[in-house]
Design a protein around this motif. Structure first.
Motif, mmCIF file in Angstrom:
data_model
loop_
_atom_site.group_PDB
_atom_site.id
_atom_site.type_symbol
_atom_site.label_atom_id
_atom_site.label_comp_id
_atom_site.label_asym_id
_atom_site.label_seq_id
_atom_site.Cartn_x
_atom_site.Cartn_y
_atom_site.Cartn_z
ATOM 1 N N LYS A 151 4.742 -7.996 -4.026
ATOM 2 C CA LYS A 151 5.122 -6.659 -4.498
ATOM 3 C C LYS A 151 6.531 -6.316 -4.025
ATOM 4 C CE LYS A 151 3.518 -2.749 -6.325
ATOM 5 N NZ LYS A 151 2.930 -2.668 -7.669
ATOM 6 N N VAL A 153 9.020 -3.671 -2.815
ATOM 7 C CA VAL A 153 9.069 -2.340 -2.209
ATOM 8 C C VAL A 153 10.447 -2.156 -1.584
ATOM 9 C CG1 VAL A 153 8.106 -0.793 -0.473
ATOM 10 C CG2 VAL A 153 6.596 -2.324 -1.739
ATOM 11 N N LEU A 160 1.244 -7.668 -0.613
ATOM 12 C CA LEU A 160 0.276 -6.569 -0.617
ATOM 13 C C LEU A 160 -1.120 -7.166 -0.538
ATOM 14 C CD1 LEU A 160 0.250 -3.445 -0.984
ATOM 15 C CD2 LEU A 160 -0.088 -3.856 -3.421
ATOM 16 N N ASN A 164 -3.152 -4.063 4.209
ATOM 17 C CA ASN A 164 -2.095 -3.045 4.169
ATOM 18 C C ASN A 164 -2.127 -2.157 2.922
ATOM 19 O OD1 ASN A 164 -1.035 -4.639 2.115
ATOM 20 N ND2 ASN A 164 0.656 -5.455 3.340
ATOM 21 N N ASP A 167 -2.334 1.588 3.419
ATOM 22 C CA ASP A 167 -1.108 2.151 3.993
ATOM 23 C C ASP A 167 -0.114 2.534 2.900
ATOM 24 O OD1 ASP A 167 -2.156 1.672 6.510
ATOM 25 O OD2 ASP A 167 -1.183 -0.290 6.693
ATOM 26 N N TYR A 168 -0.072 1.751 1.839
ATOM 27 C CA TYR A 168 0.879 2.005 0.757
ATOM 28 C C TYR A 168 0.363 2.997 -0.268
ATOM 29 C CZ TYR A 168 3.953 -1.773 2.299
ATOM 30 O OH TYR A 168 4.818 -2.556 3.029
ATOM 31 N N TYR A 169 -0.943 2.987 -0.536
ATOM 32 C CA TYR A 169 -1.479 3.754 -1.656
ATOM 33 C C TYR A 169 -2.472 4.852 -1.272
ATOM 34 C CZ TYR A 169 0.727 0.347 -4.713
ATOM 35 O OH TYR A 169 1.651 -0.437 -5.359
#
Length: 292
Positions: A151, A153, A160, A164, A167-169
């Protein structure tokens, strides 16, 4: 455990086409055949193979005809501009070259590259590590202990994964399609539930887990939120169905051996294509892959 790289070929070709389209260098043959998407595609593919030390590779492409999603929802992806003709002729050459090199690749009528990737993932994820290369958010629903996604970022690629993702979404991979049905998605022309944004969606899914369970507990929800959910229920349910990746179709890829990079060969057909496209640098890189 083998490491399989699954590439969304249509995405990579499209990304490669536009990344080089406006550059100073003219990427075309002497007789004017464009090669910018082809060059970008193979440079990125070979870099991914080397960087992630993969042993197996599969490239999925979108259907060349309208999908079942278009048949169900006429406005599906209706906001996307059509790709130019010189992109499509390069896309055909990319598939021809992959096939000539014995690199597993496939497109299935009425299904998208994402669906094919989901199908291949389902077939092999229990016994192999899978790494997916695509920018499509729908593929996030495939993330498990053995399935990760490359991914981008903030201009850098991350992996991804199941550790984790939250944590991102702020949601789980299993909730990706529920979230999309609530907030909508402009790239697919999904309207979502009018008036509910990411914060509301995350809060509702944290409490009720799924879209269906949210509607099963409408009596517990009050005010404008309840009203918005009721008004947009039909669209939300349709969008969740359309966002769910399908695996109930046949593919010619059925065995893990078909994906092995040991099958790779710079065949006479592949050399003929590379020479006709005047892709000497790509040919030299493929020669190194064959040697390795």
């Amino acid at each position: 455990m083998s490491k399989i790289l699954l590439i969304d070929g249509t995405y990579l070709a499209y990304k490669s086409y536009f990344a080089t389209l406006y550059g100073n260098a003219s990427l075309q043959t002497e007789n004017g055949f464009p090669t910018n998407a082809i060059v970008g595609f193979f440079n990125t593919m070979l870099a991914l193979i080397k960087q992630h030390n993969v042993s197996h590779l599969f490239v999925a492409f979108d259907s060349r005809v309208k999908t079942f999603r278009h048949e169900m929802y006429e406005q599906y992806k209706g906001t996307r501009a059509k790709a130019p003709a010189d992109f499509h002729i390069q896309l055909n050459k990319i598939q021809e070259l992959l096939t000539a090199c014995n690199i597993a690749n496939e497109n299935v009528e009425r299904y998208e590259a994402d669906d094919i990737i989901a199908k291949i993932t389902k077939m092999f994820q229990n016994e192999h590590e899978i790494l997916i290369y695509s920018a499509d958010q729908d593929l996030n629903q495939l993330i498990t202990n053995n399935v990760s996604i490359i991914k981008k970022v903030k201009n850098e690629n991350i992996i991804l994964n199941i550790d984790n993702f939250m944590d991102y979404y702020g949601i789980t991979p299993e909730q990706v399609i529920d979230y999309k049905a609530i907030v909508g998605d402009s790239s697919d022309n999904f309207k979502g539930i009018e008036g509910l944004g990411p914060k509301s969606a995350t809060s509702l899914l944290e409490k009720y887990q799924t879209l269906e369970n949210i509607y099963a507990h409408l009596d517990d929800i009050t005010g404008k939120t309840k009203e918005k959910l009721i008004n947009s229920k039909e669209n939300a349910m349709r969008d969740k169905y359309l966002a769910t990746l399908r695996t109930d179709f046949l593919t010619k890829t059925i065995e893990i051996q078909q994906l092995s990079l040991l099958n790779f060969s710079l065949t006479p057909d592949a050399i003929e294509i590379l020479d006709s496209l005047e892709l000497n640098l790509i040919k030299n890189k493929l020669i190194k892959l064959e040697i390795n």
